[in-house]
Design an enzyme around this catalytic site. Structure first.
Site, PDB file in Angstrom:
ATOM      1  N   ASP A 226     -20.970 -80.435  -1.841  1.00  0.00           N
ATOM      2  CA  ASP A 226     -22.514 -81.278  -2.096  1.00  0.00           C
ATOM      3  C   ASP A 226     -23.453 -80.318  -1.621  1.00  0.00           C
ATOM      4  OD1 ASP A 226     -24.316 -83.555  -2.701  1.00  0.00           O
ATOM      5  OD2 ASP A 226     -22.493 -84.396  -3.120  1.00  0.00           O
ATOM      6  N   HIS A 257     -28.314 -86.151  -0.538  1.00  0.00           N
ATOM      7  CA  HIS A 257     -27.102 -86.445  -1.265  1.00  0.00           C
ATOM      8  C   HIS A 257     -25.996 -86.257  -0.564  1.00  0.00           C
ATOM      9  CE1 HIS A 257     -24.829 -86.553  -4.829  1.00  0.00           C
ATOM     10  NE2 HIS A 257     -25.347 -87.672  -5.478  1.00  0.00           N
ATOM     11  N   SER A 422     -22.183 -90.700  -8.979  1.00  0.00           N
ATOM     12  CA  SER A 422     -21.921 -89.680  -8.136  1.00  0.00           C
ATOM     13  C   SER A 422     -21.841 -90.431  -6.653  1.00  0.00           C
ATOM     14  CB  SER A 422     -23.032 -88.759  -7.969  1.00  0.00           C
ATOM     15  OG  SER A 422     -24.353 -89.563  -7.590  1.00  0.00           O
TER      16      SER A 422
END
Length: 1104
Positions: A226, A257, A422
């Protein structure tokens, strides 16, 4: 004593009222109110007052709320707005300060004040790629009123009176970073008891039960691919390694994120993750600009294999399943025993929108649901489209779990809520990590066995089909039971085929099968938990049940010669035997398949492991329908991305430029298919050339949005078929070489510009096909709203009819000339072109790129040349033509210049009514009066003086075409391929009765869930991490109390209700005792006979 009793009585009365109010009003506490009017009746039996909450709002002049696609700092938000307004004439604007505790944190909106009344300037803001929408600022007023309640209402009842309409547009949207907004499916869900939400999703799925048993993910290596993670984040205690694979010199997360994903998996404080003691390996594969390259992933995957990673989470995806280096490396990764979990995509509710690599057989693809077990609107739907046009897609997602409003670690600490697949992906990755730590024999855990355990234990959601939910909702504890009783074996996904079970088996259950129809193809995934490689022994066996008419169906097989890695496919073609042409009923049987794998230990004299699996089959057969009711959908001549760049049919869709949904009746033409079925038509799919179907069986051939070329033999056969009674309906789209040269984008990986090889449809190829009837489409490009036969219609980047027979019927309309609005515009520099137009892990709108795989520049950022200036208005544009072939018994031909009204992707107004009318004409020869006598009817165009569109010079369609092949000069047609030939399996009839219901939990061999004991769920839940200062040990409730069904332990609330109930009873007796004590004693009157007689009758109620 008397004053004391009076005071006690008053106290008891007050206590009694308070307790009753608490019990009756408890349901309504914490209810979140929007712009609505709510009447919450406290308790009519106890109080006659009703609390009425009213909301009113007014627009604040000159103020606007600018919503962004993610959470950004104040400085970034200001830059976005300034950049967007540079192209407008607005100069007098300012950002309205918001001095509140939230002003120190990133936000997803800004309030601006524009004193100039320029609507166009405000609309300019929405053109910025980071701005989602602009809406007027509103001032909201709230007032509370106590009114007399309806005495007939019961306690705990709530009446809602909504007086508002949402201004949120109903459009598909992908996850934007930091967004907490989610869409529900719209399925009706009755109100339920309000329950407190656990602190985080791990407790919702009862991970704390496994924590209590001592399993916390210890010893499991989990990789997070990520945006990175800061070194000293307070939520993590076992970050083993952080590596950077980008061109930025930092390991930290600049977006948040990656931190959130890692937190869902392994946070050890505040918003707890599933496996707080797991070894975290952080792979930073995205820059702060959300850019990545395939080469970065390949190097990182290799390093993950070297580090012997056990579980890998990939919360990214894209449509390019033909990015071969990436796909091959994923196979290599799973072959090395890495369990990969990946998000299925945020492109729902459209079907055929699965993202890669989650759509691969060896990867666990995860979809999203909300906390009421509704499929999240954003969650991508199946089927897979790899297999088109000749085959049929596989079932995906594999499993669904919570992906809406999930809490996870913030970038600098604390918790935040995000939504999207996600988010659902790390939920499953965290659960998998925790499950791996519970298995004593670790060698039994592999990508196949883990997927087997997850899908076999999943809880099926009611009213949802398999392309939405896969095998159902993640059940962590049942998966634990299966894994701890697991024996290596093979299994199938789906584990049975029931073409009568709706809605789960949609679309198979939506249409019965019949003799003479195209075979129904079911693509089953074989999971091999015995080893990374395997094979099918001999051939699958077809064993029909004679008592259940199994001999009325025929079955053919196609399957993987080698099962690698951990999986393969079994395609089953089902057809009806000739003897059942007029029969109706249910037929059943099963397929037996044996899978073998090399032995784990070579010392066993090379003995193989084998596993035999049964696949039950159940179908409904009907007599063959009449020809007029049968419609054949041409799938063979539809092309889509990947492998080539095939643009969208609607050029206004700047953020969604690719045609990548398969153009199948079960993907982006699903609504049209459902409508045709509701009208009694039987729709079949042709996945081979026109030379491979019997035209005498069908009333109409439906060709929609065709991009492929045609074999000369196809053109000859179709002319003969139409002369013999087959009808043809063609829905075309735009084709203009000047426009095609503009809608290009830059591929940073290949360092070249991509241009489309056709337009929305391949008009030159269609014109070659139609030329024998003196018909042709033009290269005009038109758009606009219009009315036809009293129906509102929309024309979106369609073409016109250039030539049509004189004795045909042509309908014309007035449109804007979209093609004339196209002009040259130089692209930006190559350096700018290297920046991907979408987020590295999620695209705000589905775009051409999966930045994690290939970095490509969006047409909107480079060269989408459809201008926003006023376009010319053209009258009498011929768009619809109807023609009866003059030969005796000949069919009918219909042409229409735009397919967007049938396509679910960007349809604004459907034209299903028009399709109904056209089918009445083609199937039965009934000309709709609304068309034959239309005031817009005009003389058919002869085509004189107008050149027909030609193929774009230098196009590369031959690279992706099934018809063309490269040649020294122009590409030439290939040799006509042989028609598919199915080898029907020899039946082995069984004289036994089939089960009435094929749906049973997919119990793996030798597993009995009842024998695997779990600890009591009622015991105290252990704290896996220390409490933060000032944090309560109780479950907190983010955002107030929310309704819904949760898999959580509510037993802790029982003592509270018991205590309150006891207090009510105690208060009641105290009140009665004090009333009795305070009542003055009266001497018993002497006997009075008349009064005794009067007691027989009810006394009159005295008036006050």
């Amino acid at each position: 004593m008397k004053p004391f009793s009076s005071m006690t009585m008053k106290f008891a009365n007050i206590w009694f009222v308070l307790v009753v109010l608490l019990l009756c009003g408890k349901k309504h506490f914490g209810t979140r109110l929007g712009n609505s009017s709510q009447e919450a009746h406290i308790c009519p039996g106890c109080s006659r007052l009703t609390l009425k909450v009213e909301f009113t709002s007014t627009v604040v002049e000159h103020e606007y709320i600018v919503a962004f696609n993610g959470y950004f700092t104040a400085k970034a938000r200001s830059k976005f707005i300034s950049s967007a307004l540079k192209s407008s004439d607005i100069e007098n604007w300012r950002i309205v300060p918001r001095n509140n505790p939230a002003s120190d944190y990133p936000s997803d909106f800004e309030v601006i004040q524009i004193h100039e009344k320029q609507k166009d300037g405000v609309l300019t803001l929405e053109d910025h790629p980071n701005i989602k929408r602009v809406t007027p600022q509103r001032k909201v007023f709230r007032s509370l009123k106590y009114l007399e309640s309806d005495p007939m209402l019961h306690c705990n009842e709530t009446r809602w009176t909504q007086k508002w309409q949402s201004s949120r547009p109903l459009r598909r949207a992908s996850l934007s970073l930091g967004s907490g907004f989610w869409h529900a499916t719209g399925r009706h869900s009755s109100r339920r008891l309000l329950r407190a939400i656990p602190r985080q999703v791990a407790q919702t799925l009862q991970a704390d039960v496994l924590w209590q048993m001592g399993y916390t993910g210890a010893g499991v290596r989990v990789a997070v691919f990520d945006t990175g993670l800061s070194e000293k984040h307070p939520h993590f205690k076992n970050v083993k390694e952080r590596t950077n694979w980008t061109n930025e010199r930092t390991l930290d997360d600049g977006l948040g994120h990656g931190t959130f994903v890692a937190g869902v998996i392994a946070s050890m404080r505040e918003c707890q993750g599933f496996a707080p003691n797991a070894e975290l390996h952080i792979f930073r594969v995205f820059t702060n600009n959300q850019v990545s390259y395939t080469s970065w992933f390949l190097d990182a995957f290799n390093y993950a294999i070297l580090k012997k990673i056990d579980v890998l989470n990939l919360s990214i995806g894209g449509p390019d399943f033909m990015d071969h280096p990436f796909v091959d490396k994923v196979w290599e990764l799973t072959a090395n025993n890495v369990i990969m979990v990946s998000a299925i995509g945020n492109d729902g509710p459209l079907y055929g929108t699965l993202n890669n690599p989650a759509d691969q057989m060896d990867v666990i693809g995860v979809g999203g649901i909300d906390f009421e077990d509704n499929i999240a609107r954003f969650s991508s739907r199946g089927m897979t489209t790899w297999e088109l046009p000749g085959g049929y897609g596989r079932v995906k997602p594999d499993i669904v779990t919570y992906g809406s409003g999930v809490r996870g670690s913030g970038m600098k600490g604390g918790c935040r809520s995000l939504s999207g697949t996600s988010v659902a992906s790390p939920v499953v990755a965290g659960a998998v990590t925790l499950l791996v730590s519970t298995v004593q024999r670790r060698e039994l855990v592999n990508p196949a066995s883990m997927k087997q355990a997850l899908i076999a234990s999943a809880r099926r959601l009611p009213g949802v089909n398999m392309f939405e939910q896969g095998h159902g909702k993640l059940d962590l504890l049942r998966a634990y039971q299966i894994l701890n009783s697991y024996k290596p074996q093979a299994s199938l996904s789906p584990s049975y085929i029931d073409l009568t079970e709706c809605p789960y088996m949609w679309p198979y259950c939506s249409q019965p099968i019949y003799y003479g129809g195209m075979p129904t193809i079911v693509n089953v995934t074989i999971l091999n938990g015995m080893g990374v490689t395997g094979r099918i022994v001999d051939k699958p066996d077809w064993q029909p049940y004679l008592p259940q008419n199994g001999d009325n169906i025929e079955v053919a097989f196609s399957y993987s010669p080698v099962l690698w890695p951990w999986s393969g496919y079994l395609a089953i073609s089902i057809s009806v035997a000739k003897k059942a042409a007029s029969w109706e009923g249910i037929a059943q049987g099963h397929v037996m398949i044996t899978v073998s794998s090399p032995a784990e230990n070579e010392s066993k004299n090379s003995a193989e492991q084998t596993s035999t699996v049964k696949l039950p089959i159940k179908v409904k057969i009907i007599p063959t329908p009449p020809r007029s009711k049968r419609v054949l959908w041409d799938q063979y001549h539809n092309l889509r991305y990947p492998p080539g760049y095939f643009p969208r049919d609607n050029l206004r869709m700047k953020n969604d430029p690719l045609d990548w949904n398969g153009d199948h009746i079960h993907t982006n033409f699903r609504d049209m298919y459902q409508h045709l079925r509701s009208m009694g038509y039987f729709v079949e799919v042709l996945g081979s050339p026109f030379t491979c179907f019997d035209a005498s069986q069908y009333g109409t051939l439906l060709m929609v949005d065709s991009e492929e070329e045609y074999f000369p033999e196809e053109i000859t056969k179709l002319r003969r078929d139409v002369d013999n009674g087959l009808s043809l309906i063609v829905f075309s789209d735009w084709y203009n070489t000047s426009v095609m040269r503009k809608v290009k984008f830059y591929d940073e990986n290949t360092r070249q510009w991509w241009m489309p090889d056709t337009g929305g449809a391949n008009i030159p190829a269609l014109n070659d096909l139609l030329s024998v009837w003196n018909m042709a489409f033009s290269d005009g490009l038109y758009e606009g709203d219009f009315t036809m036969a009293s129906h509102e219609m929309n024309y979106a980047s369609g073409c016109s009819i250039a030539k049509f027979p004189e004795d045909g019927i042509v309908i014309a309309q007035t449109f804007k000339d979209q093609g004339s609005a196209v002009q040259e515009q130089r692209s930006r520099t190559a350096g700018q072109a290297g920046v991907c137009g979408c987020a590295g892990f999620e695209c705000e709108s589905r775009s051409t790129c999966r930045a994690s795989h290939t970095t490509q520049q969006l047409p909107e950022k480079i060269s989408l040349e459809v201008l926003k200036q006023e376009t010319a208005v053209i009258e009498n544009v011929p768009i619809l033509g109807l023609y009866q072939v003059p030969s005796e018994g000949g069919g009918r031909i219909v042409l229409y210049g735009d397919s967007n009204c049938l396509d679910d992707s960007h349809r604004q107004k459907d034209c299903f009514w028009l399709l109904d009318s056209l089918l009445q004409y083609t199937s039965y020869g009934v000309m709709p009066p609304s068309l034959s006598h239309s005031e817009n009817r005009q003389r058919p165009p002869s085509g004189a003086g107008h050149s027909l569109p030609e193929r774009m010079e230098g196009n590369h369609l031959h690279r992706y075409s099934k018809v063309l092949e490269a040649h020294l000069g122009d590409p030439k047609p290939r040799s006509l391929p042989a028609c598919p030939h199915l080898s029907w399996a020899k039946p082995q009839p069984l004289n036994e009765t089939a089960p009435s219901n094929l749906w049973k939990h997919q119990k793996l061999l030798s597993i009995d869930l009842d024998k695997v004991a779990l600890p009591s769920f009622r015991q105290n839940r252990p704290q896996v991490r220390p409490l933060s200062p000032g944090e309560s040990g109780a479950w907190d409730i983010p955002g107030g109390i929310m309704p819904g069904r949760y898999n959580q332990d509510v037993g802790q609330t029982i003592p509270v209700f018991a205590f309150l109930g006891a207090m009510v009873v105690l208060a009641f007796f105290v009140v009665q005792i004090n009333k009795a004590k305070s009542r003055p004693k009266r001497r018993k009157p002497r006997v009075k006979r008349p009064q005794l007689m009067q007691q027989v009758h009810p006394p009159k109620t005295p008036s006050v």
